[in-house]
Design an enzyme around this catalytic site. Structure first.
Site, PDB file in Angstrom:
ATOM      1  N   ALA A 246       0.825  -1.204   0.000  1.00  0.00           N
ATOM      2  CA  ALA A 246       0.000   0.000   0.000  1.00  0.00           C
ATOM      3  C   ALA A 246       0.863   1.260   0.000  1.00  0.00           C
ATOM      4  O   ALA A 246       0.542   2.242  -0.665  1.00  0.00           O
ATOM      5  CB  ALA A 246      -0.937  -0.007   1.199  1.00  0.00           C
ATOM      6  N   THR A 247       1.966   1.247   0.725  1.00  0.00           N
ATOM      7  CA  THR A 247       2.806   2.446   0.797  1.00  0.00           C
ATOM      8  C   THR A 247       3.298   2.846  -0.596  1.00  0.00           C
ATOM      9  O   THR A 247       3.243   4.019  -0.976  1.00  0.00           O
ATOM     10  CB  THR A 247       4.001   2.207   1.748  1.00  0.00           C
TER      11      THR A 247
ATOM     12  N   ASN B   5      -6.951   2.666  10.605  1.00  0.00           N
ATOM     13  CA  ASN B   5      -6.169   1.544  11.113  1.00  0.00           C
ATOM     14  C   ASN B   5      -5.956   1.580  12.620  1.00  0.00           C
ATOM     15  O   ASN B   5      -5.474   0.613  13.189  1.00  0.00           O
ATOM     16  CB  ASN B   5      -4.810   1.490  10.405  1.00  0.00           C
TER      17      ASN B   5
ATOM     18  N   GLN C 170      -7.356  -1.014   4.994  1.00  0.00           N
ATOM     19  CA  GLN C 170      -7.983  -1.723   6.119  1.00  0.00           C
ATOM     20  C   GLN C 170      -9.385  -2.211   5.795  1.00  0.00           C
ATOM     21  O   GLN C 170      -9.897  -3.100   6.476  1.00  0.00           O
ATOM     22  CB  GLN C 170      -8.029  -0.818   7.361  1.00  0.00           C
TER      23      GLN C 170
ATOM     24  N   ALA D  18      -1.653  -6.868   0.558  1.00  0.00           N
ATOM     25  CA  ALA D  18      -1.926  -8.294   0.785  1.00  0.00           C
ATOM     26  C   ALA D  18      -1.762  -8.690   2.250  1.00  0.00           C
ATOM     27  O   ALA D  18      -2.532  -9.494   2.769  1.00  0.00           O
ATOM     28  CB  ALA D  18      -1.002  -9.146  -0.091  1.00  0.00           C
ATOM     29  N   HIS D  19      -0.759  -8.127   2.936  1.00  0.00           N
ATOM     30  CA  HIS D  19      -0.455  -8.657   4.274  1.00  0.00           C
ATOM     31  C   HIS D  19      -1.462  -8.247   5.343  1.00  0.00           C
ATOM     32  O   HIS D  19      -1.398  -8.721   6.475  1.00  0.00           O
ATOM     33  CB  HIS D  19       0.980  -8.320   4.695  1.00  0.00           C
TER      34      HIS D  19
ATOM     35  N   CYS E 156       3.690   1.502  12.770  1.00  0.00           N
ATOM     36  CA  CYS E 156       4.744   2.287  12.153  1.00  0.00           C
ATOM     37  C   CYS E 156       5.228   3.400  13.062  1.00  0.00           C
ATOM     38  O   CYS E 156       6.304   3.931  12.869  1.00  0.00           O
ATOM     39  CB  CYS E 156       4.248   2.888  10.855  1.00  0.00           C
TER      40      CYS E 156
HETATM   41  C1  LIG Z   1      -0.785  -1.118   6.645  1.00  0.00           C
HETATM   42  C2  LIG Z   1      -1.356   0.107   6.062  1.00  0.00           C
HETATM   43  C3  LIG Z   1      -0.675   0.811   5.045  1.00  0.00           C
HETATM   44  C4  LIG Z   1       0.693   0.383   4.553  1.00  0.00           C
HETATM   45  O1  LIG Z   1       0.631  -0.831   3.850  1.00  0.00           O
HETATM   46  P1  LIG Z   1       1.973  -1.596   3.423  1.00  0.00           P
HETATM   47  O2  LIG Z   1       1.493  -2.586   2.405  1.00  0.00           O
HETATM   48  O3  LIG Z   1       2.481  -2.243   4.659  1.00  0.00           O
HETATM   49  O4  LIG Z   1       2.889  -0.604   2.833  1.00  0.00           O
HETATM   50  C5  LIG Z   1      -1.275   1.935   4.534  1.00  0.00           C
HETATM   51  N1  LIG Z   1      -2.473   2.340   4.965  1.00  0.00           N
HETATM   52  C6  LIG Z   1      -3.166   1.699   5.932  1.00  0.00           C
HETATM   53  C7  LIG Z   1      -4.494   2.208   6.341  1.00  0.00           C
HETATM   54  C8  LIG Z   1      -2.628   0.567   6.510  1.00  0.00           C
HETATM   55  O5  LIG Z   1      -3.308  -0.064   7.464  1.00  0.00           O
END
Ligand SMILES: *Cc1c(COP(=O)(O)O)cnc(C)c1O
Length: 393
Positions: free
Chosen positions: A71-72, A151, A179, A200-201, A326
């Site tokens: 997502a980042t 989140n 989320q 995905a994670h 984070c």
């Molecule tokens: C975990 C998360 C991210 C970051 O996702 P990654 O795939 O770990 O980079 C971004 N936004 C939200 C709302 C998240 O919960």
């Protein structure tokens, strides 16, 4: 092994997902960009199937999906990519205060490069105030960013109304749906969202893979690639595709689509059991977030008079978090709780419980017991645990 209640930080890979991925590490190791032989064709077919599975879960067309490392990266591609191709006269970003660091820090970096960033307030439940948001939209707003679900507190945003407001003002709308995807019904085709990301994670897939959704249609969205070096992913994201990861993301999306409804009901039941159990045993417990519109597996609670850090130490092998993963290495209180108007001391007494696919009722009951005892101990002037209730009482 302990009790894992930090499913909003990350999730274990579902064994069904792992099983789908395994062939793509060795037997089916082809490069999907190899067009001249069957190894490449089979890898490509697997990636395209995953693209369909991902699109299906979020009401998108497969051509609207670009795979990324998470997502980042998708957030960076959306924001930086759009800014690089912005039309004349549109130089403002509108970002909600409760966004993930990946959005806030990227917006901050763009601000240091000459864009103006406006912030949209959230209310005491964590929801963006629609009128205030609309009031900050202007002629020069290029892009607005509001997440689907938070989140830290689980609050769901009125994304449909926000997307509509953006459309009326000619702003593009980016939604961090990381989320929400796989946990709540998300239909991007239905809403007016232009760009959205997922990972995905967070949904029982592997780490290091995610996707950016880019709406097709008019007016056409143009993004500048942020990683160049080959025409992969329609020229938007160069680099050899992470085939096992992408296959895992696709399978994770497929499972989520099948199980979301029943699993949502189950998690809501467990969450209510946890909240009810703790409130029955302890005074001075408050829920943070919007109770009606929220992620079923997220419970953020303030334990008055108890520092979250101390409570987490006391809980030992129960994995929970304060703030987001984070930022929790930094001692600052959560920016989300702060934006919701909580005092720093209340924010620093707050814990997030993240429930997920492998959470059991026994684990919830044990958590109620152990958290109650730990809070009792930390609150007692002598630092001793209250006596266990008599058997049968
Ligand atoms: C975990 C998360 C991210 C970051 O996702 P990654 O795939 O770990 O980079 C971004 N936004 C939200 C709302 C998240 O919960």
């Amino acid at each position: 092994m302990g009790i894992y209640l930090d499913y909003l930080a990350t999730t274990p890979v579902d064994l069904r997902v792992l099983e789908a991925m395994l062939p793509y590490f060795h037997a089916e190791f082809g490069n999907p960009a190899s067009r001249s032989h069957a190894f490449g064709w089979r890898a490509r077919a697997a990636v395209e199937e995953a693209r369909e599975q991902t699109a299906n879960l979020i009401g998108a067309h497969p051509e609207e999906i670009v795979f990324t490392s998470g997502a980042t990266e998708a957030i960076n591609l959306a924001l930086r990519g759009l800014v690089a191709r912005r039309p004349e006269g549109r130089s403002r970003l509108l970002v909600a205060r409760g966004e993930h660091r990946a959005v806030l820090d990227t917006a901050e970096d763009l601000r240091s490069r000459g864009l103006q960033v406006d912030l949209a307030e959230i209310d005491a439940d964590g929801q963006v105030i629609v009128e205030g948001f609309e009031g900050r939209l202007g002629e020069s707003t290029l892009l607005s960013c509001v997440q689907w679900a938070n989140n830290e507190v689980g609050t769901v945003q009125p994304v449909g109304a926000l997307a509509e407001a953006c459309r009326a003002h000619g702003s593009r709308f980016f939604c961090d749906a990381t989320q929400a995807v796989g946990k709540l019904p998300v239909d991007l085709g239905e809403t007016g969202i232009d760009l959205a990301c997922l990972s995905a994670h967070k949904i029982y897939g592997p780490k290091g893979v995610g996707a950016l959704y880019i709406r097709k249609g008019e007016p056409r969205l143009r993004l500048a690639p942020q990683i160049t070096g080959g025409g992969h992913e329609r020229g938007l994201r160069a680099g050899t595709s992470n085939v096992p990861g992408i296959v895992g993301l696709g399978r994770a999306c497929e499972i989520a689509a099948q199980e979301m409804e029943a699993e949502g009901t189950r998690l809501l039941g467990l969450r209510e059991r946890l909240e009810g159990g703790l409130k029955a045993r302890l005074e001075g417990v408050q829920r943070n977030g919007e109770p009606g519109q929220s992620l079923p597996g997220c419970l953020n609670l303030t334990f008055e008079g108890v520092a979250a850090e101390d409570l987490m130490m006391e809980l030992g092998d129960i994995a929970v978090s304060s703030g987001s993963a984070c930022t929790s290495a930094r001692p600052e209180p959560s920016h989300v709780l702060g934006a919701m108007g909580l005092s720093a001391s209340r924010a620093q007494s707050s814990i997030r419980f993240g429930l997920g696919r492998f959470t059991t009722r026994e684990e919830i009951d044990q958590t109620i017991e152990r958290v109650s005892r730990a809070v009792g101990k930390l609150r007692s002037p002598l630092g001793t645990a209250p006596r266990a209730p008599e058997k049968g009482s």
